[in-house]
Enzyme design. Structure first.
Site, mmCIF file in Angstrom:
data_model
loop_
_atom_site.group_PDB
_atom_site.id
_atom_site.type_symbol
_atom_site.label_atom_id
_atom_site.label_comp_id
_atom_site.label_asym_id
_atom_site.label_seq_id
_atom_site.Cartn_x
_atom_site.Cartn_y
_atom_site.Cartn_z
ATOM 1 N N ARG A 37 50.441 -79.296 38.377
ATOM 2 C CA ARG A 37 49.888 -77.941 38.409
ATOM 3 C C ARG A 37 50.706 -77.015 39.311
ATOM 4 O O ARG A 37 50.842 -75.828 38.994
ATOM 5 C CB ARG A 37 48.435 -77.972 38.866
ATOM 6 N N LYS A 195 31.802 -89.563 23.980
ATOM 7 C CA LYS A 195 30.480 -89.153 23.509
ATOM 8 C C LYS A 195 30.470 -87.916 22.624
ATOM 9 O O LYS A 195 31.118 -86.925 22.922
ATOM 10 C CB LYS A 195 29.591 -88.877 24.725
ATOM 11 N N GLY A 348 41.442 -84.124 29.898
ATOM 12 C CA GLY A 348 41.902 -84.968 31.003
ATOM 13 C C GLY A 348 42.452 -86.307 30.531
ATOM 14 O O GLY A 348 43.576 -86.695 30.869
ATOM 15 N N GLY A 371 38.130 -77.976 30.339
ATOM 16 C CA GLY A 371 36.958 -77.218 29.893
ATOM 17 C C GLY A 371 37.347 -75.917 29.215
ATOM 18 O O GLY A 371 36.784 -75.557 28.172
#
Ligand code: ADP
Ligand code: MG
Length: 394
Positions: A37, A195, A348, A371
């Protein structure tokens, strides 16, 4: 979507405030474990420095409590690493919101963890105005936090004299726009991971747009259940079978498809030592856990990927952390690497898989935002980008 871009602005002699995402993983002693980053933030900083701007950079780090700076919250180690990468010292400024510090043209300073400021998370207007007063140009280069409206990602963009997207943010917006608005067809989405519940919105949004929706991992298990298969002890969400069926029906009605695995890799436990078996989906027994797709299914997925025009990838198709269950994700990664399609990938664990299989250079665009990446694909307006759009004309 139109936003001002840093590369189009004259920054010479200007005070530039860059909101970057320097939230890197650290060990218990505060050492930086991985600095992707920080490196990704360099182009915007260098651009400004080379043109003689006075540069202020800030970022969040970890999850501090507003109003205090604990030892683990400080950007001090980031300042050192940033200095090493830029080849010049980077001063860390502590109480910076009210100004009272000097930055010379061609100099860069780091402003202490912005989430330590009271009002940051709540997008406090007073705080945003004070920060806006520090600069002539506000640059948002933190795509990873673009789905949050905070004082340094949103409020400040309303009050700064000029607000624009940095190099990284600009590249993210361009790549994601290219893949979602008018993509080269066939448009193939791969949604894997654990999920359905965490990705239901994105599955539904994509089901309305893509030509093929490849589901993988625990998500595929729920879809197998929805198509009447026995999945033994596999991770799945029976309460979402209805939703899965609705997605398959929706795709079918448009002449699109959700290809499901025909063979799988099973074991009776998820562990490094587990004994893996390759079997047909029909042969899954009551004690089996499906932990990867089998070779026939991987080959089918690889073929779909080869013929794709655009690929959107989020989530591994198996428990790729263990060698026995990594085959499907590895095969898919390699197919993506060799495909002519424009591919964007994010998430991720997806990034971990890309690193593990060494295909980073072969992916069209790797999103730094987990996200934010998903919310963009879901068609949501990201508040930080919306704030920049609102400032496009003035
Ligand atoms: P991302 O972070 O890229 O969005 P997720 O967090 O949704 O991806 O999912 C990644 C996790 O899903 C990995 O830890 C992987 O081990 C797990 N997973 C993949 N396939 C299965 C499976 N068949 N059963 C259980 N877990 C799985
Ligand atoms: Mg994950």
């Amino acid at each position: 979507m139109q936003v001002k871009k840093l590369a189009d602005l004259d920054v010479a002699g200007k005070r530039v405030f860059i909101r970057a995402d320097l939230n890197v993983p650290q060990d218990d002693a505060g050492n930086i474990v991985e600095d992707t980053r920080i490196r990704a933030s360099l182009p915007s900083i260098r651009y400004c420095l080379e043109r003689g701007a006075a540069v202020m950079v800030t970022s969040h780090l970890g999850r501090p409590t507003e109003g205090e700076v604990r030892a683990e919250d400080t950007l001090a180690p980031i300042a050192v690493r940033l200095g090493d990468l830029l080849g010049k010292p980077v001063r860390l400024i502590r109480d910076w919101v009210d100004g009272g510090f000097e930055v010379k043209p061609g100099e860069v300073v780091l402003l202490e963890n912005c989430r330590c400021n009271k009002g940051e998370k709540k997008d406090n207007e007073e705080l945003a105005k004070k920060m806006a007063a520090l600069c002539d140009i506000y640059v948002n280069d933190a795509f990873g936090t673009a789905h949050r409206a905070e004082a340094t990602t949103h409020g400040i963009a309303r009050f700064a004299p000029v607000a624009c997207a940095g190099m990284l943010m600009g590249a993210e917006i361009d790549a994601l726009t290219k893949a979602t608005e008018n993509p080269a067809r066939p448009l193939v989405a791969i949604v894997g991971g654990a999920k359905v519940s965490t990705k239901l919105t994105i599955l539904k949004t994509l089901a309305d747009k893509v030509d093929q929706l490849i589901v993988g991992g625990g998500i595929a298990n729920t879809f197998l259940l929805a198509s009447g298969k026995d999945i033994g002890e596999s991770l799945a969400e029976p309460e979402l079978v209805k939703e899965a069926r609705a997605i398959m029906d929706m795709m079918k009605a448009r002449g699109a498809e959700v290809p499901l695995p025909v063979d799988v890799v099973v074991a009776d436990e998820v562990s490094a030592l587990a004994r893996a078996n390759r079997i047909a989906v029909e042969d899954v027994g009551p004690q089996d856990r499906i932990l990867d797709v089998g070779p026939k299914s991987s080959a089918k997925l690889a073929e779909i990927i080869t013929h794709a025009g655009t690929i959107v990838w989020n989530g591994p198709v198996g428990v790729f952390e263990h060698k026995q269950f990594a085959g499907g994700t590895k095969m898919m990664a390699s197919a993506i690497a060799h495909s002519e399609a424009f591919c964007i990938a994010g998430g991720g664990d997806t990034l971990a898989a890309i690193a593990k299989f060494h295909i980073a250079d072969d992916i069209g665009y790797i999103s730094t935002g987990g996200g934010a990446f998903l919310e963009f694909l879901e068609g949501k307006k990201l508040p930080a980008i919306a704030a920049l759009e609102a400032r496009f004309v003035d």
